[in-house]
Enzyme design. Structure first.
Site, mmCIF file in Angstrom:
data_model
loop_
_atom_site.group_PDB
_atom_site.id
_atom_site.type_symbol
_atom_site.label_atom_id
_atom_site.label_comp_id
_atom_site.label_asym_id
_atom_site.label_seq_id
_atom_site.Cartn_x
_atom_site.Cartn_y
_atom_site.Cartn_z
ATOM 1 C CE1 TYR A 1 -7.119 2.764 0.144
ATOM 2 C CE2 TYR A 1 -4.723 2.654 0.251
ATOM 3 C CZ TYR A 1 -5.918 2.223 -0.278
ATOM 4 O OH TYR A 1 -5.923 1.231 -1.223
ATOM 5 C CG ASP B 1 -7.845 4.720 -2.840
ATOM 6 O OD1 ASP B 1 -9.068 4.535 -3.058
ATOM 7 O OD2 ASP B 1 -6.962 4.096 -3.448
ATOM 8 C CD GLU C 1 -2.993 -0.818 -0.123
ATOM 9 O OE1 GLU C 1 -2.944 0.240 -0.779
ATOM 10 O OE2 GLU C 1 -3.731 -1.772 -0.453
#
Ligand code: SF4
Length: 364
Positions: A124, A142, A41
């Site tokens: 997020y 996001d 991520e």
């Protein structure tokens, strides 16, 4: 619109259509899974999936655990990240790994709030890790998810407004099925990345929500999400100097704060200077220039600024030993530069000159 109309079609679609990505491998150990989700991520912020894949595999090979990440020397970490850009992401990863090892018994926190206390982890990423690795009910919203949700609900609020994002996070949490939180978040991201795409028309015919999507019913899908006009980027003219002594090239370490902090670069000066000015700068370092050649200009775009680069390649006389150079620049050979000194992609138009054999004969 009922949650049941939203959730089941989306999960069914995800089960059939999800991409096979290296960080989606089935890993039984939730801590190891969390580590992989975390690294992926962070890498995926501002970077395309295809570009991230080889970096992710290499990173996991070299640094397979939080412990290894916490111990990696900075220069090695920068080399692993070289080309991905936004290097503070890598520095924050190492800092957070250090916190996990020293304060949390080597265990990645399982819940959203504790994850948020770690360097570089925002809402997020915290939501993605806690839902995907630990099955917690936490939203991971996001830009992709904001786009999908505002289209689905024909929500014309300004999505850059923090209050609107909070509202959408609450809505997503309300929809989230307890037993498949991680899959639900991933399905939303996947729909945004592959079907309800940002540029151009979304592929509504392939969308599990085409029957309930309000923007699709109105035929104005691309009107969402609504965003405030972006501020214009600042354009910074600069001159890059590729100074070579026949075997080696001069580089310099950037300051430890600000843009591209702590990375290595070719010496550069603000503004577009003439070749005479470039030569006199080289003389001030205590070097003796022999030739100067103007290189092609280039441009690098950051999120908030733009470098407009002019460049000169300057050959100096041979005995350019480190001790003779004023300031903190130093000479490195090609191999050393490639192995030990991460030069950011902002200079990619000029890194080929590190390999001096590719240059004009007079530089060989
Ligand atoms: Fe996006 Fe079209 Fe699906 Fe609506 S129907 S969510 S606009 S892809």
């Amino acid at each position: 619109m009922q949650p049941s109309e939203i959730v089941s079609p989306l999960l069914e679609w995800f089960d059939l259509n999800k991409r096979d990505l290296p960080w989606r491998q089935d890993i039984a150990d939730p801590q190891q899974k969390a580590y992989r989700v975390w690294i992926s991520e962070i890498m995926l912020q501002q970077t395309r999936v295809e570009a991230v894949k080889p970096y992710f595999e290499n990173f996991l090979k070299k640094l397979p655990t939080v412990e290894k990440l916490s111990e990696v020397p900075d220069e090695e970490l920068m080399k692993l990240w070289e080309g991905l850009g936004y290097y503070s992401r890598a520095r924050n990863l190492k800092k957070a790994a250090g916190t996990i090892m020293t304060e949390l018994d080597g265990m990645i926190p399982t819940d959203y709030d504790n994850l948020m206390c770690l360097s570089g982890i925002g809402p997020y990423t915290a939501g993605a890790i806690s839902s995907i690795a630990f099955g917690k009910k936490a939203p991971a919203v996001d830009g992709n998810v904001l786009r999908v949700v505002t289209r689905l609900t024909a929500d014309s609020s300004e999505v850059t407004d923090a209050k609107v994002k909070k509202r959408i996070e609450a809505l997503v949490t309300e929809w989230m099925p307890k037993e498949r939180c991680g899959d639900f978040n991933q399905a939303l991201m996947e729909l945004g990345a592959t079907v309800c795409v940002p540029n151009g028309q979304p592929s509504c015919a392939k969308c599990p929500w085409q029957g309930i999507c309000m923007a699709h019913a109105e035929g104005n899908e691309t009107d969402y999400p609504v965003k405030a006009a972006k501020k214009k980027r600042i354009v910074e003219p600069m001159t890059v100097l590729i100074v070579q002594d026949g075997k080696k090239t001069l580089i310099h370490k950037r300051e430890n704060r600000g843009l591209l902090a702590g990375l290595f670069e070719f010496p550069n000066l603000p503004g577009h200077i003439s070749s005479e000015e470039a030569l006199s700068w080289v003389c001030e370092l205590g070097l003796s220039p022999l030739y100067v050649e103007e290189l092609d200009p280039s441009r690098h775009i950051f999120s908030h600024k733009e470098w407009e680069m002019k460049a000169y390649r300057i050959k100096v006389s041979d005995p350019a030993v480190d001790g003779r150079i004023k300031g903190d620049s130093f000479f490195v050979d090609t191999e050393d530069a490639q192995r030990n000194y991460a030069i950011p992609s902002a200079f990619s138009a000029y890194t080929k000159y590190l390999n001096i054999r590719t240059g004009k004969e007079r530089f060989d």
